[in-house]
Design an enzyme around this catalytic site. Structure first.
Site, PDB file in Angstrom:
ATOM      1  CG  ASP A 178     -28.832 -26.001 -22.221  1.00  0.00           C
ATOM      2  OD1 ASP A 178     -29.915 -25.753 -23.074  1.00  0.00           O
ATOM      3  OD2 ASP A 178     -27.781 -26.180 -22.358  1.00  0.00           O
TER       4      ASP A 178
ATOM      5  NE  ARG B  40     -20.125 -28.897 -14.497  1.00  0.00           N
ATOM      6  CZ  ARG B  40     -19.817 -27.546 -14.269  1.00  0.00           C
ATOM      7  NH1 ARG B  40     -19.454 -26.980 -13.130  1.00  0.00           N
ATOM      8  NH2 ARG B  40     -20.065 -26.743 -15.753  1.00  0.00           N
TER       9      ARG B  40
ATOM     10  CG  ASP C 146     -19.624 -30.380 -17.290  1.00  0.00           C
ATOM     11  OD1 ASP C 146     -18.578 -30.813 -16.721  1.00  0.00           O
ATOM     12  OD2 ASP C 146     -19.872 -29.399 -17.509  1.00  0.00           O
TER      13      ASP C 146
ATOM     14  CB  SER D  84     -22.397 -23.502 -24.330  1.00  0.00           C
ATOM     15  OG  SER D  84     -22.314 -24.243 -23.092  1.00  0.00           O
TER      16      SER D  84
HETATM   17  N1  ARG Z   1     -14.524 -29.289 -22.147  1.00  0.00           N
HETATM   18  C1  ARG Z   1     -14.469 -28.675 -20.671  1.00  0.00           C
HETATM   19  C2  ARG Z   1     -14.785 -29.980 -19.606  1.00  0.00           C
HETATM   20  O1  ARG Z   1     -15.162 -30.970 -19.938  1.00  0.00           O
HETATM   21  C3  ARG Z   1     -15.608 -27.644 -20.557  1.00  0.00           C
HETATM   22  C4  ARG Z   1     -16.751 -27.860 -20.543  1.00  0.00           C
HETATM   23  C5  ARG Z   1     -17.343 -26.388 -20.592  1.00  0.00           C
HETATM   24  N2  ARG Z   1     -18.809 -26.528 -20.363  1.00  0.00           N
HETATM   25  C6  ARG Z   1     -19.506 -25.509 -20.969  1.00  0.00           C
HETATM   26  N3  ARG Z   1     -20.934 -25.273 -20.883  1.00  0.00           N
HETATM   27  N4  ARG Z   1     -19.001 -24.614 -21.746  1.00  0.00           N
HETATM   28  O2  ARG Z   1     -14.348 -29.859 -18.492  1.00  0.00           O
END
Ligand code: ARG
Length: 404
Positions: A21, A101, A130, A183
Site C-alpha cells: 500500500d 502508531r 490506524d 496484511s
Molecule cells: N486491528 C489491530 C489494530 O487496530 C491491528 C491492525 C493491524 N494492521 C495490519 N495491517 N495488519 O490495532
C-alpha cells in the site's frame, strides 16, 4: 498547469513500510497530490532489511528516503508504559500495532519539521483504526498539518488484486502475492495479521498466518521455566541475567514462541464500528503482561489493585483509540507511575504447550504475610476477631431482610 497540479502540495512526508500500500502510495501521491514525496521507514524491531526498504522508496519515486531506528524509544516510552498499565484490548490483544502508531506519527512530524514539508501521508484505509491513530496524533502534535490519505481516495485500488496489478504495472516490487494476501504489521511487541481467508471467522487460521509461534503439535514436550525480574514495573532481567529492553523482548519472543505461547484469534470491535477477525502473535507481550499483573497483585494493596484495573482498562482503550497524545493519558500515567513504585520482584513462569503459567512470585515489597495466611503452625491471625467483623459487615444486609 492542470487543476490537479495546482492543488498539489509541495512536499509530503509519507509513513513508509515498504509494503504494497505505501509503495503504491508514493506513485499515486506524485501523480495526484504532491510535487515531492519524502518517505520515512521506522525500525520498531520488525527485523526487516530497512536499507532495502529505503532504496525501494527512492526507486519508486521518493525524493528523499529516511530510516529511523526507534526501537529504544519505542520500548522505553511506549511499550513499558503500556505494560505498566497491563494494556490489552478486549480479550488478549496486547496492542502492538496500536501502541506504535503515536510514535510513528511523532517521528513523521519530526521529519516534517526537518525538511520543511507541508503535508503528511499514510497508507491506511478508511476502514481501520490506524488512520485515526495517526491523524489524531498529528492533530495534537502539529494541528495545522495537512493530511493526505491515498488509500481512502484511490477507489478501485482498494481491491487487493487490482492494487497488486497496479504495482506490477508500475514496476513496484511487492512481497504479498495474490495467493497469500495477508496484511501484516510487525514490531517488537507483536504481529498483527488480517485479510484473506482470515476474514471468515469460522475458518481456523492456516499455519502460514503465523510466523513467531510454533503450532502446539510441534512444540517441545518438556516445559521451559523462566524468571523475569522487575524493577518498578519494568522488566530488567531474564533468568537472573540483566538485559536491556529490546534484547529482553526479543529473547522472550523466541523462548515463548518456541512453546506456541502468544497466539490470539480475536473477533475485535474496531473504533470505526466494524467487527473484524484478527490474528495476533505476541509471545513476549503475553508473558510479560501476565508476569507484571501478578507482581502488582503481590505488592499493591487490594484497594490499589482493584481500582487500578479500571484505570488500566481506560488506558488500554485510549491506546486503541489513538488518544495517546492527550491530557487524559498524561493524567493516568501519573496514577499508574505511583502504583509501580513497589512493583519490584521476580516472577517465575512455566512455558508449555501454548500456555504461560505463573508458578512462583517473590518480592522485597511483598504484602503476602505467611503468618496471616497459613493454616499450619505459626498462624498469627486473630480468629476471635472474625465473628465481630462479620456481624458489622453483614449488618446492612441483615436489617434489610429483617424488614422484608
Ligand atoms: N486491528 C489491530 C489494530 O487496530 C491491528 C491492525 C493491524 N494492521 C495490519 N495491517 N495488519 O490495532
Amino acid at each position: 498547469m492542470s487543476n490537479t497540479e495546482n492543488s498539489k502540495v509541495k512536499k509530503v512526508v509519507l509513513a513508509y513500510s515498504g509494503g504494497l500500500d505505501t509503495s503504491i502510495a508514493i506513485r499515486w501521491l506524485l501523480e495526484h497530490k504532491a510535487e515531492e514525496v519524502i518517505t520515512v521507514a521506522i525500525d520498531l524491531g520488525q527485523k526487516e532489511d530497512l536499507e532495502f526498504v529505503r532504496e525501494k522508496a527512492l526507486k519508486v519515486g521518493a525524493s528523499q528516503s529516511f530510516v529511523v531506528d526507534a526501537r529504544e524509544e519505542f520500548v522505553k516510552d511506549y511499550i513499558w508504559p503500556s505494560l505498566k498499565a497491563n494494556a490489552h484490548y478486549e480479550f488478549d490483544y496486547p496492542l502492538a500495532t496500536a501502541i506504535a502508531r503515536p510514535l510513528i506519527a511523532k517521528l513523521i512530524n519530526d521529519v516534517v519539521i526537518q525538511t520543511g514539508a507541508d503535508a503528511v501521508s499514510h497508507g491506511c484505509t478508511a476502514k481501520g483504526n490506524d488512520q485515526v491513530r495517526f491523524e489524531v496524533s498529528w492533530q495534537a502534535l502539529n494541528p495545522k498539518l495537512k493530511v493526505i490519505a491515498p488509500a481512502r481516495e484511490w477507489g478501485e485500488l482498494c481491491d487487493r488484486n487490482k492494487a497488486i496489478d497496479y504495482a506490477a504495472k508500475h514496476g513496484i516490487p511487492i512481497t504479498s502475492t495474490k495467493k497469500s494476501p495477508y496484511s501484516i504489521d510487525l514490531n517488537l511487541w507483536g504481529r498483527s495479521v488480517e485479510c484473506g481467508i482470515l476474514e471468515d471467522p469460522w475458518v481456523e487460521p492456516p499455519e502460514d498466518a503465523y510466523a513467531l509461534t510454533k503450532a502446539i503439535e510441534n512444540t517441545p514436550d518438556k516445559p521451559t521455566y523462566i524468571e523475569i525480574g522487575f524493577k518498578e514495573g519494568i522488566p530488567i532481567s531474564l533468568n537472573d541475567k540483566e538485559l536491556g529492553g529490546i534484547e529482553l523482548i526479543e529473547t522472550l519472543n523466541q523462548l515463548a514462541g518456541e512453546h506456541g505461547v502468544g497466539r490470539v484469534d480475536q473477533l475485535e470491535n474496531r473504533l470505526v464500528g466494524i467487527k473484524s477477525r484478527e490474528i495476533y502473535e505476541a509471545p513476549a507481550a503475553i508473558v510479560l503482561l501476565k508476569a507484571h499483573r501478578e507482581l502488582e497483585y503481590m505488592v499493591n494493596t487490594k484497594d490499589v489493585a482493584h481500582f487500578k484495573s479500571s484505570i488500566d482498562q481506560k488506558y488500554s482503550e485510549l491506546i486503541y483509540n489513538g488518544l495517546w497524545f492527550t491530557p487524559l493519558r498524561e493524567a493516568l500515567d501519573g496514577f499508574i507511575q505511583k502504583t509501580q513504585i513497589r512493583a519490584s520482584g521476580t516472577i517465575r513462569l512455566k512455558l508449555f504447550k501454548g500456555n504461560s503459567t505463573v508458578v512462583g512470585r517473590k518480592s522485597d515489597k511483598s504484602l503476602y504475610n505467611h503468618g496471616l495466611a497459613t493454616y499450619d503452625q505459626g498462624d498469627e491471625f486473630d480468629h476471635s476477631a472474625a465473628p465481630g467483623f462479620i456481624k458489622i459487615f453483614g449488618l446492612g444486609t441483615k436489617s434489610y431482610y429483617e424488614v422484608k
